[in-house]
Scaffold this motif. Structure first.
Motif, short mmCIF file in Angstrom:
data_model
loop_
_atom_site.label_atom_id
_atom_site.label_comp_id
_atom_site.label_asym_id
_atom_site.label_seq_id
_atom_site.Cartn_x
_atom_site.Cartn_y
_atom_site.Cartn_z
N ARG A 102 0.92 -1.28 -0.19
CA ARG A 102 0.09 0.05 0.06
C ARG A 102 1.10 0.99 0.15
NH1 ARG A 102 -3.09 -3.26 3.67
NH2 ARG A 102 -4.75 -3.92 3.40
N ARG A 103 1.88 0.83 1.17
CA ARG A 103 2.55 2.72 0.96
C ARG A 103 3.84 2.57 -0.55
NH1 ARG A 103 7.75 3.75 0.57
NH2 ARG A 103 8.86 1.70 0.17
N ARG A 104 4.14 1.48 -1.39
CA ARG A 104 4.39 1.69 -2.95
C ARG A 104 2.96 1.99 -3.60
NH1 ARG A 104 8.59 -2.89 -3.03
NH2 ARG A 104 9.81 -3.19 -1.52
N LEU A 105 1.94 1.45 -3.38
CA LEU A 105 0.71 2.07 -4.25
C LEU A 105 0.88 3.55 -4.16
CD1 LEU A 105 -1.53 -0.88 -4.26
CD2 LEU A 105 -0.17 -0.50 -5.83
N ARG A 106 1.05 4.36 -3.22
CA ARG A 106 0.84 5.50 -2.85
C ARG A 106 1.92 5.98 -3.46
NH1 ARG A 106 2.26 9.37 1.52
NH2 ARG A 106 0.24 11.15 1.31
N THR A 107 3.24 6.04 -2.90
CA THR A 107 4.29 6.85 -3.88
C THR A 107 4.34 6.93 -5.44
OG1 THR A 107 5.86 6.34 -2.09
CG2 THR A 107 6.61 6.44 -3.58
N ASP A 108 3.41 5.80 -5.75
CA ASP A 108 3.21 5.46 -7.46
C ASP A 108 2.24 6.50 -8.20
OD1 ASP A 108 5.08 3.72 -7.62
OD2 ASP A 108 3.14 1.82 -8.24
N VAL A 109 1.56 6.78 -7.61
CA VAL A 109 0.46 7.42 -7.27
C VAL A 109 0.84 8.85 -7.25
CG1 VAL A 109 -2.04 9.12 -6.50
CG2 VAL A 109 -1.79 5.73 -6.58
N LEU A 110 1.74 9.54 -6.13
CA LEU A 110 2.12 10.76 -6.59
C LEU A 110 3.21 10.65 -6.66
CD1 LEU A 110 2.35 10.21 -2.56
CD2 LEU A 110 0.90 12.13 -3.81
N TRP A 111 4.16 9.66 -7.57
CA TRP A 111 4.78 10.11 -8.58
C TRP A 111 4.06 10.23 -10.38
CZ3 TRP A 111 8.82 11.96 -7.51
CH2 TRP A 111 9.58 11.80 -7.01
N THR A 112 3.07 9.48 -10.08
CA THR A 112 2.04 9.76 -11.29
C THR A 112 1.03 11.11 -11.14
OG1 THR A 112 1.84 7.43 -11.68
CG2 THR A 112 0.28 9.13 -12.52
N GLY A 113 0.95 11.86 -9.92
CA GLY A 113 0.32 12.75 -10.08
C GLY A 113 1.04 14.16 -10.10
N SER A 114 2.26 14.20 -10.10
CA SER A 114 3.53 14.62 -10.70
C SER A 114 3.54 14.91 -12.02
CB SER A 114 4.52 14.86 -9.65
OG SER A 114 4.76 14.66 -7.83
N ALA A 115 3.60 14.15 -12.30
CA ALA A 115 4.16 13.68 -13.70
C ALA A 115 2.69 13.96 -14.90
CB ALA A 115 4.36 12.63 -13.93
N MET A 116 1.39 13.75 -14.52
CA MET A 116 0.65 14.69 -14.09
C MET A 116 0.57 16.49 -14.43
SD MET A 116 -0.74 12.78 -16.10
CE MET A 116 -2.20 13.51 -16.71
N SER A 117 0.64 16.44 -13.28
CA SER A 117 0.87 18.01 -13.23
C SER A 117 2.17 18.44 -14.06
CB SER A 117 1.12 18.45 -11.91
OG SER A 117 0.49 18.16 -10.26
N LEU A 118 3.22 18.27 -14.19
CA LEU A 118 4.62 18.54 -15.23
C LEU A 118 3.67 18.47 -16.55
CD1 LEU A 118 7.04 17.04 -13.70
CD2 LEU A 118 6.80 19.32 -13.83
N PHE A 119 2.70 17.73 -17.26
CA PHE A 119 1.61 17.76 -18.38
C PHE A 119 1.37 18.98 -18.24
CE2 PHE A 119 -1.23 16.54 -21.64
CZ PHE A 119 0.27 16.34 -22.38
N GLU A 120 0.36 19.40 -16.89
CA GLU A 120 -0.04 20.10 -17.09
C GLU A 120 0.51 21.23 -17.25
OE1 GLU A 120 -2.31 20.21 -13.95
OE2 GLU A 120 -2.97 18.17 -14.35
N ILE A 121 1.41 21.53 -16.21
CA ILE A 121 2.34 22.89 -16.92
C ILE A 121 2.75 22.99 -18.66
CG2 ILE A 121 4.39 24.09 -16.03
CD1 ILE A 121 3.96 22.94 -13.85
N ALA A 122 2.86 21.94 -19.08
CA ALA A 122 3.85 21.94 -20.08
C ALA A 122 2.29 22.60 -21.13
CB ALA A 122 4.13 20.85 -21.11
N VAL A 123 1.80 21.80 -21.22
CA VAL A 123 0.40 21.86 -21.74
C VAL A 123 -0.80 23.51 -21.66
CG1 VAL A 123 -2.65 21.93 -22.33
CG2 VAL A 123 -0.81 20.09 -21.85
#
Length: 169
Positions: A102-123
């Motif tokens: 569950r800790r690893r899943l949370r970490t993956d979700v946070l990294w994915t959310g960060s990647a999406m934020s970077l994508f939103e900044i680029a857009v």
């Protein structure tokens, strides 16, 4: 007693989310009244919106993605084991390591959310650049940024079996 490991994904998620919202706020000052909001394969705009319409979309996109990933990150430590799907799930359970998963899943979700934020900044940045260019075309860096983002994102996803290999024991 050992100190609990700090998760760098949380401050990165918070930071990239703040930057994504800051990009939208900055766009409010930079966008003209008529904003290109859809682009064809050549990078040329093929649909436009008002500044208010573009800002509403960018704001809702950023807020929606933030809420989605923050909610998932909150839920991951609480998720029922029956909802978890990963290789060698039974082995993790035999070792009593469900909370580690569950800790690893949370970490993956946070990294994915960060990647999406970077994508939103680029857009957001690409829309501002296109709107201010006078040509209503996506800037050349937008395609490069998207390809780099996609390669990193797919690489991270492809590494899932390595990150979720159960420990020996």
């Amino acid at each position: 007693m050992p100190r609990p490991r700090r998760n760098p994904a949380l401050p990165v998620f918070v930071g990239t989310t703040v930057l994504a919202f800051a990009a939208v706020v900055l766009a409010a000052f930079l966008l003209p009244d008529r904003v290109p909001t859809h682009f064809g394969g050549s990078g040329a705009a093929d649909d436009w919106s008002s500044r208010a319409g573009a800002l509403t979309f960018l704001s809702l996109l950023t807020a929606g993605m933030t809420a989605l990933f923050a909610g998932l990150a909150w839920w991951m430590p609480r998720v029922g084991w029956e909802w978890v799907n990963l290789p060698a799930k039974q082995r993790w359970a035999e070792l009593g390591l469900q909370d580690e998963v569950r800790r690893r899943l949370r970490t993956d979700v946070l990294w994915t959310g960060s990647a999406m934020s970077l994508f939103e900044i680029a857009v957001t940045s690409a829309v501002v650049d296109a709107a201010r260019s006078g040509t209503d075309r996506l800037p050349g860096w937008a395609l490069v940024a998207f390809v780099v983002w996609l390669v990193v994102f797919v690489g991270y996803a492809a590494s899932t079996p390595l990150r979720y290999r159960p420990p020996a024991g």
